[in-house]
Design an enzyme around this catalytic site. Sequence first.
Site, PDB file in Angstrom:
ATOM      1  N   LEU A  76       3.979  37.125  70.582  1.00 47.20           N
ATOM      2  CA  LEU A  76       4.405  36.452  69.360  1.00 47.20           C
ATOM      3  C   LEU A  76       3.807  35.053  69.279  1.00 47.20           C
ATOM      4  O   LEU A  76       3.428  34.599  68.195  1.00 47.20           O
ATOM      5  CB  LEU A  76       5.933  36.375  69.301  1.00 47.20           C
ATOM      6  CG  LEU A  76       6.495  35.676  68.060  1.00 47.20           C
ATOM      7  CD1 LEU A  76       6.105  36.418  66.786  1.00 47.20           C
ATOM      8  CD2 LEU A  76       8.005  35.532  68.169  1.00 47.20           C
ATOM      9  N   TYR A  77       3.722  34.357  70.405  1.00 46.27           N
ATOM     10  CA  TYR A  77       3.099  33.034  70.402  1.00 46.27           C
ATOM     11  C   TYR A  77       1.690  33.112  69.835  1.00 46.27           C
ATOM     12  O   TYR A  77       1.320  32.321  68.954  1.00 46.27           O
ATOM     13  CB  TYR A  77       3.064  32.480  71.830  1.00 46.27           C
ATOM     14  CG  TYR A  77       2.225  31.238  71.977  1.00 46.27           C
ATOM     15  CD1 TYR A  77       2.613  30.032  71.402  1.00 46.27           C
ATOM     16  CD2 TYR A  77       1.023  31.263  72.692  1.00 46.27           C
ATOM     17  CE1 TYR A  77       1.837  28.891  71.520  1.00 46.27           C
ATOM     18  CE2 TYR A  77       0.241  30.130  72.821  1.00 46.27           C
ATOM     19  CZ  TYR A  77       0.656  28.947  72.239  1.00 46.27           C
ATOM     20  OH  TYR A  77      -0.120  27.820  72.356  1.00 46.27           O
ATOM     21  N   ALA A  78       0.895  34.064  70.314  1.00 44.07           N
ATOM     22  CA  ALA A  78      -0.466  34.228  69.807  1.00 44.07           C
ATOM     23  C   ALA A  78      -0.459  34.574  68.325  1.00 44.07           C
ATOM     24  O   ALA A  78      -1.299  34.086  67.555  1.00 44.07           O
ATOM     25  CB  ALA A  78      -1.195  35.305  70.610  1.00 44.07           C
TER      26      ALA A  78
END
Length: 338
Positions: A152-154
């Site tokens: 999700l960060y990416a």
Amino acid sequence: MNPILVTGTAGFIGYHVAERLLARGERVLGLDNLSDYYDVTLKQARLTRLQMHASYRHVSADLADRDAIDAVFAIHKPPAVVHLAAQAGVRYAATNPHIYVSSNITGFLHVLEGCRHHGVKHLVYASTSSVYGGNTTMPFSEHQATAHPLTLYAATKKSNEMMAHSYAHLFGLPCTGLRFFTVYGPWGRPDMALFLFTKAILAGEPLKVFNHGHHKRSFTYVDDIVEGIVRSLDRPPQPNPQWNAATPDPATSSAPYRLFNIGSTSTVQLLRYIEVLEQCLGRKATLELLPLQAGDVPDTEADCHDLALATGYEPQITVEQGIPRFVDWYRGYYGVGA
């Protein structure tokens, strides 16, 4: 002279960027909310050092607070913005997903809106090598597609790149996105490998080493990252007259928009990284070898040819030079002797 806005100045990279801009005579407006994702005392220590400069002013605000961010732009009217504040951490997103959307997407929208409505001439913002996700072609190039983020960060950082392009296209806002590759150095983040490994070795505790230590990374010393950020800041992007919608290049645009990798141009295996750290500390580590974690990629390697052409960027510091500098800082900051 209106100040350059740097978000995330209590954070690792933001602190170093602010120091560098102040050293060359800029006025800097720092913004940070001092989140408790990691040790707030460390963040406050960075901020205390910045506040020793007469040309530094700080605003405490949350990116997700629309009114607060709009007020920052309306009052201070920064000519340029270096946006480094974000909810960091690849693994933390698996258990705390909502804060990533609040900070990295909603917060970024507020920064874009501030830039749009208040005459900002250049927005430089942090992306990440994590956007390459499922890609396996090395070295990673900005001209590759990045449609398969693994965390999700990416995904939030990929979203930032797309949002920035829309504002560059619709409103003529010059936007430069920088994909950072594994940054380390003094005043680093406690959740990063070098910090965790140093602390564990000094405490006589085993190191959790994923992928059995076979990861390869473009480990990049923070001063090299800062050099690339400042060089990019000084060179707002122009529309690419050769951009072709029939064969669209992801790294450029008919709008004033660029994406660059920024990192070391050589890779180092994680086991070698640990070996250099052991030499610096004068102690051997006990390794707990573990399989690859979900969302991790085995290798990253930065192709920084475009950034070099555009800015003259050339990373200088090897891990053999950079890790001792981190260890010296760590021992001094925490009062840990040999």
